[in-house]
Design a protein around this motif. Structure first.
Motif, short mmCIF file in Angstrom:
data_model
loop_
_atom_site.label_atom_id
_atom_site.label_comp_id
_atom_site.label_asym_id
_atom_site.label_seq_id
_atom_site.Cartn_x
_atom_site.Cartn_y
_atom_site.Cartn_z
N UNK A 116 25.42 72.27 -9.29
CA UNK A 116 26.53 71.50 -8.74
C UNK A 116 27.32 72.22 -7.65
N UNK A 117 27.26 73.56 -7.61
CA UNK A 117 28.03 74.30 -6.61
C UNK A 117 27.22 74.72 -5.38
N UNK A 118 25.95 74.34 -5.33
CA UNK A 118 25.14 74.69 -4.17
C UNK A 118 25.57 73.82 -2.98
N UNK A 119 25.30 74.29 -1.77
CA UNK A 119 25.69 73.57 -0.56
C UNK A 119 25.05 72.19 -0.51
N UNK A 120 23.76 72.14 -0.78
CA UNK A 120 23.07 70.86 -0.70
C UNK A 120 23.60 69.87 -1.74
N UNK A 121 23.93 70.35 -2.93
CA UNK A 121 24.44 69.48 -3.96
C UNK A 121 25.82 68.93 -3.61
N UNK A 122 26.68 69.79 -3.08
CA UNK A 122 28.02 69.35 -2.68
C UNK A 122 27.96 68.33 -1.55
N UNK A 123 27.08 68.56 -0.59
CA UNK A 123 26.95 67.62 0.52
C UNK A 123 26.43 66.28 0.01
N UNK A 124 25.41 66.33 -0.84
CA UNK A 124 24.88 65.09 -1.41
C UNK A 124 25.95 64.32 -2.16
N UNK A 125 26.82 65.04 -2.85
CA UNK A 125 27.89 64.40 -3.59
C UNK A 125 28.92 63.72 -2.72
N UNK A 126 28.94 64.07 -1.43
CA UNK A 126 29.90 63.44 -0.51
C UNK A 126 29.28 62.31 0.30
N UNK A 127 27.99 62.04 0.10
CA UNK A 127 27.35 60.91 0.77
C UNK A 127 27.67 59.65 -0.04
N UNK A 128 28.69 58.96 0.37
CA UNK A 128 29.19 57.82 -0.41
C UNK A 128 28.78 56.47 0.17
N UNK A 129 28.71 56.39 1.49
CA UNK A 129 28.62 55.09 2.14
C UNK A 129 27.17 54.65 2.31
N UNK A 130 26.54 54.31 1.21
CA UNK A 130 25.17 53.82 1.24
C UNK A 130 25.00 52.78 0.14
N UNK B 64 16.02 70.08 3.10
CA UNK B 64 17.24 70.59 2.46
C UNK B 64 17.95 71.66 3.29
N UNK B 65 17.18 72.52 3.95
CA UNK B 65 17.79 73.61 4.71
C UNK B 65 18.58 73.10 5.91
N UNK B 66 18.34 71.87 6.34
CA UNK B 66 19.06 71.31 7.48
C UNK B 66 20.38 70.68 7.09
N UNK B 67 20.62 70.48 5.83
CA UNK B 67 21.81 69.76 5.40
C UNK B 67 23.13 70.41 5.82
N UNK B 68 23.31 71.73 5.67
CA UNK B 68 24.61 72.32 6.02
C UNK B 68 25.03 72.08 7.47
N UNK B 69 24.13 72.19 8.41
CA UNK B 69 24.51 72.02 9.81
C UNK B 69 24.75 70.55 10.17
N UNK B 70 24.29 69.64 9.33
CA UNK B 70 24.49 68.21 9.56
C UNK B 70 25.51 67.62 8.59
N UNK B 71 26.23 68.46 7.91
CA UNK B 71 27.13 68.05 6.83
C UNK B 71 27.98 66.84 7.19
N UNK B 72 28.85 66.94 8.18
CA UNK B 72 29.79 65.87 8.51
C UNK B 72 29.07 64.63 9.05
N UNK B 73 27.99 64.85 9.77
CA UNK B 73 27.23 63.72 10.30
C UNK B 73 26.61 62.91 9.17
#
Length: 204
Positions: free
Chosen positions: A128-142, A99-108
């Motif tokens: 819902x407002x945490x960084x990891x939650x927001x990033x997960x919510x933007x992972x659409x293409x799977x 989880x701690x790696x998610x912010x630096x890999x956000x766009x990737x």
């Protein structure tokens, strides 16, 4: 790998393969990692033998133990913990991060086309407002998504946003992607000055 699963684990794996977007909210000791590995094994052999690209977001404490060990039992699967190594590697392959790696890999993470995305201990994205939650919510293409947790929420009645944030990743068609719409439809103010929320009794 799939053939090593117990009968009830095969049943769960087959359910994931059939429904594609599944929350495995199971008790500890059920073997959720084995079930997930069985799903990957079947996807590799039936759909994406030469094109499987998976992503598993896990707890740091489990990354190099249970996950690395179990995924290593899948014949032919390349397991990578570095984005550049993963990107350059041939398929089938999976990126294993915590989880701690998610912010630096956000766009990737959010722009890549994944075959399967697994979020382990999904209570980590319930805020819902945490960084990891927001990033997960933007992972659409799977095409396939799996949530895994033994404790997906503390108390659904007292803290309803905990399941909403997880469903924002898994199945946006259930509660949508806008908290305000979910709030207006299912919740009502409670507590001091109405800052807290609880489910409307008629929506239980």
């Amino acid at each position: 790998m799939y053939e090593q699963l117990r009968d009830f684990q095969k049943t769960e794996a087959e359910y994931v393969l059939l429904n594609k977007n599944v929350a495995l909210f199971c008790e500890q000791g059920t073997g959720k990692t084995w079930i997930t590995a069985g799903v990957i094994d079947q996807l590799m052999s039936s759909l994406w033998t030469d094109s499987f690209e998976g992503l598993a977001i896990v707890r740091l404490s489990n990354k190099n133990t249970s996950w690395q060990k179990t995924l290593g039992l899948i014949d032919g699967l390349g397991i990578y913990q570095d984005w550049e190594q993963f990107r350059k590697a041939e398929c089938p392959k999976i990126l294993l991060i915590h989880y701690q790696e998610m912010p630096k890999l956000d766009k990737k993470l959010t722009r890549h086309k994944w075959s399967l995305v697994v979020i382990d201990e999904s209570q980590h994205i319930k805020a819902r407002n945490s960084k990891s939650s927001r990033i997960a919510g933007r992972i659409k293409d799977s095409e396939y998504k799996i949530l895994r947790s033994g404790t997906p929420f503390d108390d659904l009645t007292d803290d309803p946003q905990e399941i909403w944030a997880q469903m924002r990743f898994l199945a946006t068609w259930v509660f949508g992607t806008r908290w305000s719409s979910y709030d207006a439809m299912f919740l009502q103010p409670t507590g001091y000055m109405g800052y807290k929320r609880k489910f409307r009794s008629e929506e239980h």
